[in-house]
Design a protein around this motif. Structure first.
Motif, PDB file in Angstrom:
ATOM      1  N   GLY A  62      -4.586  -1.634  -0.384  1.00 58.57           N
ATOM      2  CA  GLY A  62      -3.647  -2.650   0.086  1.00 58.57           C
ATOM      3  C   GLY A  62      -4.319  -3.668   0.983  1.00 58.57           C
ATOM      4  N   LEU A  63      -5.168  -3.202   1.881  1.00 57.36           N
ATOM      5  CA  LEU A  63      -5.891  -4.109   2.771  1.00 57.36           C
ATOM      6  C   LEU A  63      -6.821  -5.024   1.973  1.00 57.36           C
ATOM      7  CD1 LEU A  63      -6.716  -1.640   5.688  1.00 57.36           C
ATOM      8  CD2 LEU A  63      -5.033  -3.509   5.714  1.00 57.36           C
ATOM      9  N   LYS A  64      -7.454  -4.483   0.930  1.00 53.64           N
ATOM     10  CA  LYS A  64      -8.339  -5.301   0.085  1.00 53.64           C
ATOM     11  C   LYS A  64      -7.557  -6.381  -0.653  1.00 53.64           C
ATOM     12  CE  LYS A  64     -12.048  -1.979  -0.718  1.00 53.64           C
ATOM     13  NZ  LYS A  64     -12.721  -1.116  -1.700  1.00 53.64           N
ATOM     14  N   LYS A  65      -6.278  -6.097  -0.955  1.00 52.56           N
ATOM     15  CA  LYS A  65      -5.436  -7.093  -1.630  1.00 52.56           C
ATOM     16  C   LYS A  65      -4.855  -8.101  -0.644  1.00 52.56           C
ATOM     17  CE  LYS A  65      -3.946  -4.544  -5.673  1.00 52.56           C
ATOM     18  NZ  LYS A  65      -2.781  -4.104  -6.440  1.00 52.56           N
ATOM     19  N   ASP A  75      -4.136  14.982   0.845  1.00 46.45           N
ATOM     20  CA  ASP A  75      -3.002  14.054   0.884  1.00 46.45           C
ATOM     21  C   ASP A  75      -3.299  12.892   1.824  1.00 46.45           C
ATOM     22  OD1 ASP A  75      -1.378  15.699  -0.801  1.00 46.45           O
ATOM     23  OD2 ASP A  75      -0.935  16.955   0.946  1.00 46.45           O
ATOM     24  N   LEU A  76      -3.882  13.192   2.970  1.00 47.88           N
ATOM     25  CA  LEU A  76      -4.190  12.149   3.937  1.00 47.88           C
ATOM     26  C   LEU A  76      -5.309  11.238   3.429  1.00 47.88           C
ATOM     27  CD1 LEU A  76      -3.918  14.274   7.190  1.00 47.88           C
ATOM     28  CD2 LEU A  76      -2.199  12.763   6.178  1.00 47.88           C
ATOM     29  N   ILE A  77      -6.279  11.808   2.730  1.00 47.48           N
ATOM     30  CA  ILE A  77      -7.350  11.001   2.150  1.00 47.48           C
ATOM     31  C   ILE A  77      -6.783  10.070   1.086  1.00 47.48           C
ATOM     32  CG2 ILE A  77      -9.437  11.097   0.703  1.00 47.48           C
ATOM     33  CD1 ILE A  77     -10.132  13.720   2.255  1.00 47.48           C
ATOM     34  N   LEU A  78      -5.893  10.585   0.254  1.00 47.95           N
ATOM     35  CA  LEU A  78      -5.267   9.751  -0.772  1.00 47.95           C
ATOM     36  C   LEU A  78      -4.475   8.617  -0.130  1.00 47.95           C
ATOM     37  CD1 LEU A  78      -4.666   9.214  -3.727  1.00 47.95           C
ATOM     38  CD2 LEU A  78      -2.786  10.840  -3.567  1.00 47.95           C
ATOM     39  N   ALA A  79      -3.729   8.916   0.927  1.00 45.31           N
ATOM     40  CA  ALA A  79      -2.974   7.877   1.634  1.00 45.31           C
ATOM     41  C   ALA A  79      -3.908   6.818   2.199  1.00 45.31           C
ATOM     42  CB  ALA A  79      -2.142   8.507   2.741  1.00 45.31           C
ATOM     43  N   ALA A  80      -5.042   7.249   2.745  1.00 47.12           N
ATOM     44  CA  ALA A  80      -6.012   6.297   3.290  1.00 47.12           C
ATOM     45  C   ALA A  80      -6.589   5.414   2.185  1.00 47.12           C
ATOM     46  CB  ALA A  80      -7.128   7.041   4.018  1.00 47.12           C
ATOM     47  N   LEU A  81      -6.821   5.982   1.014  1.00 44.81           N
ATOM     48  CA  LEU A  81      -7.331   5.189  -0.106  1.00 44.81           C
ATOM     49  C   LEU A  81      -6.306   4.153  -0.561  1.00 44.81           C
ATOM     50  CD1 LEU A  81      -9.126   8.013  -2.128  1.00 44.81           C
ATOM     51  CD2 LEU A  81     -10.212   6.142  -0.837  1.00 44.81           C
ATOM     52  N   VAL A  82      -5.033   4.525  -0.571  1.00 43.98           N
ATOM     53  CA  VAL A  82      -3.973   3.575  -0.919  1.00 43.98           C
ATOM     54  C   VAL A  82      -3.932   2.451   0.114  1.00 43.98           C
ATOM     55  CG1 VAL A  82      -1.466   3.288  -1.117  1.00 43.98           C
ATOM     56  CG2 VAL A  82      -2.586   5.241  -2.208  1.00 43.98           C
ATOM     57  N   LEU A  83      -3.995   2.809   1.392  1.00 45.48           N
ATOM     58  CA  LEU A  83      -4.012   1.800   2.457  1.00 45.48           C
ATOM     59  C   LEU A  83      -5.216   0.875   2.296  1.00 45.48           C
ATOM     60  CD1 LEU A  83      -2.998   0.582   5.123  1.00 45.48           C
ATOM     61  CD2 LEU A  83      -4.293   2.366   6.317  1.00 45.48           C
ATOM     62  N   GLU A  84      -6.377   1.450   2.013  1.00 46.18           N
ATOM     63  CA  GLU A  84      -7.585   0.652   1.836  1.00 46.18           C
ATOM     64  C   GLU A  84      -7.406  -0.374   0.717  1.00 46.18           C
ATOM     65  OE1 GLU A  84     -12.250   1.744   1.638  1.00 46.18           O
ATOM     66  OE2 GLU A  84     -11.036   2.625   0.031  1.00 46.18           O
ATOM     67  N   ASN A 108      11.005   2.363  -8.021  1.00 46.53           N
ATOM     68  CA  ASN A 108      12.249   1.667  -7.686  1.00 46.53           C
ATOM     69  C   ASN A 108      12.155   0.906  -6.367  1.00 46.53           C
ATOM     70  OD1 ASN A 108      13.169   2.937  -9.951  1.00 46.53           O
ATOM     71  ND2 ASN A 108      14.838   4.007  -8.972  1.00 46.53           N
ATOM     72  N   VAL A 109      11.209   1.246  -5.529  1.00 46.37           N
ATOM     73  CA  VAL A 109      11.079   0.571  -4.236  1.00 46.37           C
ATOM     74  C   VAL A 109       9.795  -0.262  -4.156  1.00 46.37           C
ATOM     75  CG1 VAL A 109      12.490   2.256  -3.007  1.00 46.37           C
ATOM     76  CG2 VAL A 109      10.033   2.588  -3.138  1.00 46.37           C
ATOM     77  N   GLU A 110       9.093  -0.360  -5.274  1.00 42.09           N
ATOM     78  CA  GLU A 110       7.853  -1.151  -5.301  1.00 42.09           C
ATOM     79  C   GLU A 110       8.160  -2.593  -4.919  1.00 42.09           C
ATOM     80  OE1 GLU A 110       4.334  -2.362  -8.449  1.00 42.09           O
ATOM     81  OE2 GLU A 110       5.791  -0.840  -8.989  1.00 42.09           O
ATOM     82  N   GLY A 111       7.366  -3.123  -4.014  1.00 38.32           N
ATOM     83  CA  GLY A 111       7.537  -4.490  -3.571  1.00 38.32           C
ATOM     84  C   GLY A 111       8.549  -4.661  -2.450  1.00 38.32           C
TER      85      GLY A 111
END
Length: 126
Positions: A105-108, A94-103, A74-77
């Protein structure tokens, strides 16, 4: 997370998925010190619940209340000027997963915004 729902404890019997997850861990101490427990076959419970995790949506809490949650889809975008990743039960995974999500996003091409307004507001309230 059982305590967040008011339980004194939560017991989950390990299964083959749990064993496979632990087997992939890199730190030998995290692999070798695992103990598996199984309830007695005649154990009596006040309640039992089976939760299909494939039907559980990820939630996002909005500042400043961790109780103000909405499904992540519901909050995507939606524009955000800051995030907090963690909870009383945050684990290294949890922190590793968050870092992977951030990574990803940075690649995009997404870039974190610069600013500390939310942090400053939180500190003022503390």
């Amino acid at each position: 997370m059982a305590t967040e729902f008011g339980d004194i404890d939560g017991v989950f019997e390990g299964d083959e998925v749990t064993a496979a997850f632990i087997a992939k861990r890199k730190n030998p101490a995290h692999k070798n010190s695992v103990l598996y427990f199984r309830a007695d076959p005649d154990a009596v419970y006040a309640e039992t619940h089976i939760i299909d995790l494939s039907k559980v949506d990820s939630l996002v809490a909005s500042y400043p209340s961790p109780d103000d949650v909405a499904p992540a889809k519901n909050v995507e975008g939606k524009k955000s000027d800051g995030v907090f990743i963690g909870a009383c039960t945050t684990a290294e995974e949890d922190l590793i997963l968050a870092a992977l999500v951030l990574e990803q996003g940075l690649k995009k091409g997404y870039r974190p915004s610069i600013g500390d307004q939310l942090l400053r507001n939180y500190i003022d309230l503390a």
